[in-house]
Design an enzyme around this catalytic site. Structure first.
Site, PDB file in Angstrom:
ATOM      1  N   GLN A   1      31.373 -28.796  21.451  1.00 11.71           N
ATOM      2  CA  GLN A   1      30.403 -28.181  22.357  1.00 11.71           C
ATOM      3  C   GLN A   1      30.905 -26.776  22.759  1.00 11.71           C
ATOM      4  O   GLN A   1      31.602 -26.153  21.989  1.00 11.71           O
ATOM      5  CB  GLN A   1      30.147 -29.062  23.593  1.00 11.71           C
ATOM      6  CG  GLN A   1      29.394 -30.342  23.287  1.00 11.71           C
ATOM      7  CD  GLN A   1      30.224 -31.439  22.639  1.00 11.71           C
ATOM      8  OE1 GLN A   1      31.272 -31.788  23.116  1.00 11.71           O
ATOM      9  NE2 GLN A   1      29.753 -31.987  21.540  1.00 11.71           N
TER      10      GLN A   1
ATOM     11  N   ASP B   1      28.042 -24.581  18.811  1.00  8.67           N
ATOM     12  CA  ASP B   1      27.635 -24.078  17.488  1.00  8.67           C
ATOM     13  C   ASP B   1      28.114 -22.648  17.221  1.00  8.67           C
ATOM     14  O   ASP B   1      27.456 -21.890  16.511  1.00  8.67           O
ATOM     15  CB  ASP B   1      26.105 -24.156  17.328  1.00  8.67           C
ATOM     16  CG  ASP B   1      25.593 -25.567  17.522  1.00  8.67           C
ATOM     17  OD1 ASP B   1      26.317 -26.504  17.162  1.00  8.67           O
ATOM     18  OD2 ASP B   1      24.478 -25.728  18.047  1.00  8.67           O
TER      19      ASP B   1
ATOM     20  N   SER C   1      34.312 -13.183  11.607  1.00  9.37           N
ATOM     21  CA  SER C   1      33.730 -13.917  10.486  1.00  9.37           C
ATOM     22  C   SER C   1      32.432 -13.225  10.051  1.00  9.37           C
ATOM     23  O   SER C   1      31.590 -12.897  10.880  1.00  9.37           O
ATOM     24  CB  SER C   1      33.469 -15.359  10.937  1.00  9.37           C
ATOM     25  OG  SER C   1      32.723 -16.051   9.979  1.00  9.37           O
TER      26      SER C   1
ATOM     27  N   LYS D   1      32.951 -23.309  15.330  1.00  6.99           N
ATOM     28  CA  LYS D   1      34.271 -23.931  15.551  1.00  6.99           C
ATOM     29  C   LYS D   1      34.769 -24.601  14.270  1.00  6.99           C
ATOM     30  O   LYS D   1      35.951 -24.501  13.936  1.00  6.99           O
ATOM     31  CB  LYS D   1      34.184 -24.978  16.676  1.00  6.99           C
ATOM     32  CG  LYS D   1      33.857 -24.376  18.034  1.00  6.99           C
ATOM     33  CD  LYS D   1      33.672 -25.443  19.090  1.00  6.99           C
ATOM     34  CE  LYS D   1      32.454 -26.301  18.867  1.00  6.99           C
ATOM     35  NZ  LYS D   1      31.158 -25.605  19.053  1.00  6.99           N
TER      36      LYS D   1
ATOM     37  N   GLY E   1      28.400 -31.136  15.780  1.00  6.22           N
ATOM     38  CA  GLY E   1      28.147 -30.994  14.344  1.00  6.22           C
ATOM     39  C   GLY E   1      28.891 -29.761  13.899  1.00  6.22           C
ATOM     40  O   GLY E   1      28.515 -28.658  14.263  1.00  6.22           O
ATOM     41  N   HIS E   2      29.989 -29.949  13.171  1.00  4.77           N
ATOM     42  CA  HIS E   2      30.837 -28.822  12.779  1.00  4.77           C
ATOM     43  C   HIS E   2      30.718 -28.605  11.275  1.00  4.77           C
ATOM     44  O   HIS E   2      31.031 -29.490  10.483  1.00  4.77           O
ATOM     45  CB  HIS E   2      32.291 -29.085  13.187  1.00  4.77           C
ATOM     46  CG  HIS E   2      32.469 -29.199  14.674  1.00  4.77           C
ATOM     47  ND1 HIS E   2      33.658 -29.492  15.266  1.00  4.77           N
ATOM     48  CD2 HIS E   2      31.583 -29.031  15.694  1.00  4.77           C
ATOM     49  CE1 HIS E   2      33.510 -29.515  16.587  1.00  4.77           C
ATOM     50  NE2 HIS E   2      32.249 -29.250  16.863  1.00  4.77           N
TER      51      HIS E   2
ATOM     52  N   ARG F   1      17.450 -23.735  17.018  1.00  7.93           N
ATOM     53  CA  ARG F   1      18.256 -23.274  18.156  1.00  7.93           C
ATOM     54  C   ARG F   1      17.552 -22.097  18.810  1.00  7.93           C
ATOM     55  O   ARG F   1      16.967 -21.250  18.125  1.00  7.93           O
ATOM     56  CB  ARG F   1      19.638 -22.842  17.674  1.00  7.93           C
ATOM     57  CG  ARG F   1      20.464 -23.988  17.129  1.00  7.93           C
ATOM     58  CD  ARG F   1      21.799 -23.485  16.566  1.00  7.93           C
ATOM     59  NE  ARG F   1      22.575 -24.567  15.988  1.00  7.93           N
ATOM     60  CZ  ARG F   1      23.406 -24.416  14.954  1.00  7.93           C
ATOM     61  NH1 ARG F   1      23.565 -23.238  14.389  1.00  7.93           N
ATOM     62  NH2 ARG F   1      24.080 -25.450  14.490  1.00  7.93           N
TER      63      ARG F   1
HETATM   64  P1  GDP Z   1      30.225 -25.499  15.384  1.00  7.14           P
HETATM   65  O1  GDP Z   1      29.487 -26.629  15.989  1.00  7.14           O
HETATM   66  O2  GDP Z   1      30.791 -24.575  16.397  1.00  7.14           O
HETATM   67  O3  GDP Z   1      31.249 -25.931  14.383  1.00  7.14           O
HETATM   68  O4  GDP Z   1      29.147 -24.644  14.586  1.00  7.14           O
HETATM   69  P2  GDP Z   1      27.967 -25.219  13.625  1.00  7.14           P
HETATM   70  O5  GDP Z   1      28.573 -25.686  12.361  1.00  7.14           O
HETATM   71  O6  GDP Z   1      27.119 -26.162  14.370  1.00  7.14           O
HETATM   72  O7  GDP Z   1      27.093 -23.917  13.438  1.00  7.14           O
HETATM   73  C1  GDP Z   1      27.611 -22.743  12.916  1.00  7.14           C
HETATM   74  C2  GDP Z   1      26.830 -22.382  11.636  1.00  7.14           C
HETATM   75  O8  GDP Z   1      27.106 -21.035  11.286  1.00  7.14           O
HETATM   76  C3  GDP Z   1      27.241 -23.200  10.433  1.00  7.14           C
HETATM   77  O9  GDP Z   1      26.110 -23.400   9.628  1.00  7.14           O
HETATM   78  C4  GDP Z   1      28.257 -22.318   9.715  1.00  7.14           C
HETATM   79  O10 GDP Z   1      28.330 -22.571   8.329  1.00  7.14           O
HETATM   80  C5  GDP Z   1      27.672 -20.959   9.985  1.00  7.14           C
HETATM   81  N1  GDP Z   1      28.645 -19.845  10.071  1.00  7.14           N
HETATM   82  C6  GDP Z   1      29.898 -19.835  10.620  1.00  7.14           C
HETATM   83  N2  GDP Z   1      30.416 -18.602  10.595  1.00  7.14           N
HETATM   84  C7  GDP Z   1      29.477 -17.810  10.014  1.00  7.14           C
HETATM   85  C8  GDP Z   1      29.406 -16.407   9.746  1.00  7.14           C
HETATM   86  O11 GDP Z   1      30.308 -15.635  10.042  1.00  7.14           O
HETATM   87  N3  GDP Z   1      28.254 -15.951   9.172  1.00  7.14           N
HETATM   88  C9  GDP Z   1      27.215 -16.775   8.858  1.00  7.14           C
HETATM   89  N4  GDP Z   1      26.129 -16.229   8.299  1.00  7.14           N
HETATM   90  N5  GDP Z   1      27.249 -18.094   9.099  1.00  7.14           N
HETATM   91  C10 GDP Z   1      28.354 -18.600   9.682  1.00  7.14           C
HETATM   92  P1  IMO Z   2      29.011 -28.544  18.727  1.00  8.64           P
HETATM   93  O1  IMO Z   2      30.362 -29.190  18.840  1.00  8.64           O
HETATM   94  C1  IMO Z   2      25.286 -27.427  20.687  1.00  8.64           C
HETATM   95  C2  IMO Z   2      23.918 -29.977  23.978  1.00  8.64           C
HETATM   96  C3  IMO Z   2      22.618 -30.722  23.728  1.00  8.64           C
HETATM   97  C4  IMO Z   2      22.072 -30.801  25.138  1.00  8.64           C
HETATM   98  C5  IMO Z   2      23.331 -31.008  25.983  1.00  8.64           C
HETATM   99  C6  IMO Z   2      23.618 -32.458  26.331  1.00  8.64           C
HETATM  100  O2  IMO Z   2      28.366 -28.723  17.401  1.00  8.64           O
HETATM  101  O3  IMO Z   2      29.043 -27.139  19.198  1.00  8.64           O
HETATM  102  P2  IMO Z   2      24.505 -34.511  24.902  1.00  8.64           P
HETATM  103  O4  IMO Z   2      23.952 -35.169  23.685  1.00  8.64           O
HETATM  104  O5  IMO Z   2      25.882 -33.982  24.727  1.00  8.64           O
HETATM  105  O6  IMO Z   2      24.390 -35.378  26.126  1.00  8.64           O
HETATM  106  O7  IMO Z   2      23.531 -33.252  25.173  1.00  8.64           O
HETATM  107  O8  IMO Z   2      24.407 -30.491  25.202  1.00  8.64           O
HETATM  108  N1  IMO Z   2      24.960 -30.171  22.946  1.00  8.64           N
HETATM  109  C7  IMO Z   2      25.273 -29.281  22.000  1.00  8.64           C
HETATM  110  N2  IMO Z   2      24.710 -28.102  21.697  1.00  8.64           N
HETATM  111  N3  IMO Z   2      26.362 -27.853  19.997  1.00  8.64           N
HETATM  112  C8  IMO Z   2      26.954 -29.023  20.302  1.00  8.64           C
HETATM  113  O9  IMO Z   2      28.110 -29.436  19.728  1.00  8.64           O
HETATM  114  C9  IMO Z   2      26.387 -29.816  21.321  1.00  8.64           C
HETATM  115  N4  IMO Z   2      26.698 -31.015  21.872  1.00  8.64           N
HETATM  116  C10 IMO Z   2      25.832 -31.211  22.872  1.00  8.64           C
HETATM  117  O10 IMO Z   2      21.769 -30.008  22.858  1.00  8.64           O
HETATM  118  O11 IMO Z   2      21.502 -29.559  25.500  1.00  8.64           O
HETATM  119 MG    MG Z   3      27.600 -27.517  15.935  1.00 12.06          MG
END
Ligand code: GDP
Ligand code: IMO
Ligand code: MG
Length: 431
Positions: free
Chosen positions: A226, A13, A415, A16, A40-41, A307
């Site tokens: 991840q 998270d 960012s 990415k 979840g991106h 989180r």
């Molecule tokens: P990923 O799994 O690495 O793609 O990240 P997620 O989408 O799960 O979580 C990142 C969250 O932070 C998302 O809701 C993005 O929209 C948000 N985000 C990304 N960059 C920034 C930033 O620079 N500032 C803020 N406030 N939010 C951001």
């Molecule tokens: P993105 O790509 C954050 C965590 C789960 C759990 C562990 C194992 O959005 O960054 P799993 O379901 O993979 O067997 O769970 O890994 N986890 C993540 N945490 N972002 C993710 O993906 C994750 N994918 C798995 O919360 O602790």
């Molecule tokens: Mg994510």
């Protein structure tokens, strides 16, 4: 010609999705190489938010960019069809040739999800996303897995489902689950053959497609899922996911040689978060941690879980630098720290009377280790409008400079908001 890997440097998270979306403008092929719908991106473009779980985050850039679900992934066909339908409803993925699902990726079946969920009720729970990721990778490693291509082979699929469920029956019973009878197994096979028929138009050879693109001098972006500390080999085992999340995973997962990779960008939030169980030494259990969660809207993009939040851990990031061979560092969510100063950064760990520079990887060591903090001044006010470093408050610049210095890796990008435009780019691996 350039090919780059973008990976999460923390526990996932990191942003990415946003960073991959940005760089996708310059890439021709975007490849997911590991994990599944546990990811979840989030992409925010023109104020509109889209979350992808399986389809690469390059999908927003319209026709002509090939999005590949690579061999190393575990694909839930039902979830994938749902995601494709949602994207199509938004006018995206109009051309079916823009999506390729490698037939060697593994399929997630209902019993994988069931086992994952049942285990999470018991003593071995680690806080998974319950998407069946672990059980699907277990089947793959045990050489019993069902590959995506098998969804188009009726006899083989029926045989594999029967055989797998027979083998797993004692285990499912042990976990307190119900076993599907012969009728239900047959219905499961019918259902998944149906998904296979719907998805077949996207099926192909992921590794070959990527290889061909590279030979033609096209730019390939490998999208990590991840994060480094969730890697099955090098993360905080056993509190990890079941795949290789590191930059090296791009080679095995997408089926390319390491000599094809020109740049590795690691993404880190300006602080730390983690979803699920497992060690998190800089976690803030107090009201301040809650403030950070609210300021950063830190709720899971896949499961909606709050989180866990804490200070930036530069000692953990040093591990990420080493394990991934980072050539650039992207810092996201710097804006979130506004008004939260003074700020702390973990710069090392005290372990058995000595200070070590990297976060200890072994769980037993990590339990005894204590973070060593450095305090830095904070800043007030919003950063969302900043487009150059000199438009940031001096304290924010100092915070970034200190991270760069601690890690010895140059900043590739900063960012300051979720939107595409809320970004300063210093390195473009495709330029
Ligand atoms: P990923 O799994 O690495 O793609 O990240 P997620 O989408 O799960 O979580 C990142 C969250 O932070 C998302 O809701 C993005 O929209 C948000 N985000 C990304 N960059 C920034 C930033 O620079 N500032 C803020 N406030 N939010 C951001
Ligand atoms: P993105 O790509 C954050 C965590 C789960 C759990 C562990 C194992 O959005 O960054 P799993 O379901 O993979 O067997 O769970 O890994 N986890 C993540 N945490 N972002 C993710 O993906 C994750 N994918 C798995 O919360 O602790
Ligand atoms: Mg994510």
């Amino acid at each position: 010609m350039a090919n780059a890997v973008v990976i999460g440097a923390q526990w996932g998270d990191e942003g990415k999705g946003k960073v991959v979306d940005l760089y996708s403008k310059y890439a021709d092929v975007i490849v997911r190489y590991g994990g599944g719908a546990n990811a979840g991106h989030t992409l925010v473009v023109g104020g509109k938010k889209i979350v992808t779980h399986l389809v690469p985050s390059g999908v927003l850039h319209g026709a002509g960019k090939l999005c590949v679900l690579g061999d190393g992934m575990v694909v839930d066909p039902k979830t994938l069809l749902g995601e494709i339908a949602e994207l199509k409803a938004q006018g995206l993925l109009a051309d079916d040739r823009d999506l390729l699902v490698s037939t060697r990726a593994h399929a997630i079946l209902p019993y994988h999800r069931e086992i994952d969920g049942l285990r999470e009720r018991g003593r071995s729970a680690i806080g998974t996303t319950k998407r069946g990721i672990g059980p699907a990778y277990e089947a793959k490693m045990a050489r019993r897995g069902i590959r995506v291509g098998d969804l188009c082979r009726p006899e083989r699929l029926r045989e594999l489902i029967d055989h797998n469920l027979e083998e797993l029956s004692a285990y499912i019973r042990y976990l307190g689950g119900d076993l599907p009878n012969a009728g239900a197994r047959s219905a499961m096979a019918d259902e998944y053959l149906g998904y296979g028929a719907e998805l077949e138009r996207y099926f192909g050879d992921g590794s070959r497609a990527v290889h061909q693109a590279i030979r033609q001098g096209r730019h390939v972006l490998f999208e990590g899922a991840q994060g480094t500390l969730l890697d099955v080999d090098h993360g905080t085992y056993p509190f990890v996911t079941s795949s290789s999340t590191l930059a090296g995973g791009a080679c095995t997962g997408a089926g390319v040689g390491p000599t094809e990779i020109d740049a590795v960008i690691g993404i880190a939030k300006a602080y730390s978060t983690r979803v699920g169980g497992g060690p998190f030494p800089t976690e803030l259990h107090d009201a301040f941690g809650q403030r950070l969660r609210e300021a950063g809207a830190e709720y899971g993009a896949t499961t909606g879980r709050p989180r866990r939040c804490g200070w930036l851990d530069a000692a953990a990031l040093r591990l990420a630098v080493r394990l991934n061979g980072l050539s650039g560092l992207a810092i996201t969510k710097l804006d979130v720290l506004g008004g939260l100063g003074p700020l702390r950064v973990c710069v090392g760990y005290r372990l058995d009377g000595k200070v070590v520079e990297e976060m200890p990887q072994d769980l037993c060591d990590l339990e005894r280790a204590e973070p060593v903090y450095e305090e830095l001044p904070g800043w007030d006010g919003a950063l969302g409008e900043a487009r150059q470093l000199d438009q940031l408050p001096a304290e924010a610049r100092r915070y970034l400079a200190r991270i760069e210095e601690l890690l010895g890796v140059p900043l590739a990008l900063v960012s300051v908001g979720p939107g595409r435009e809320e970004t300063m780019v210093f390195q473009n691996p495709f330029a």
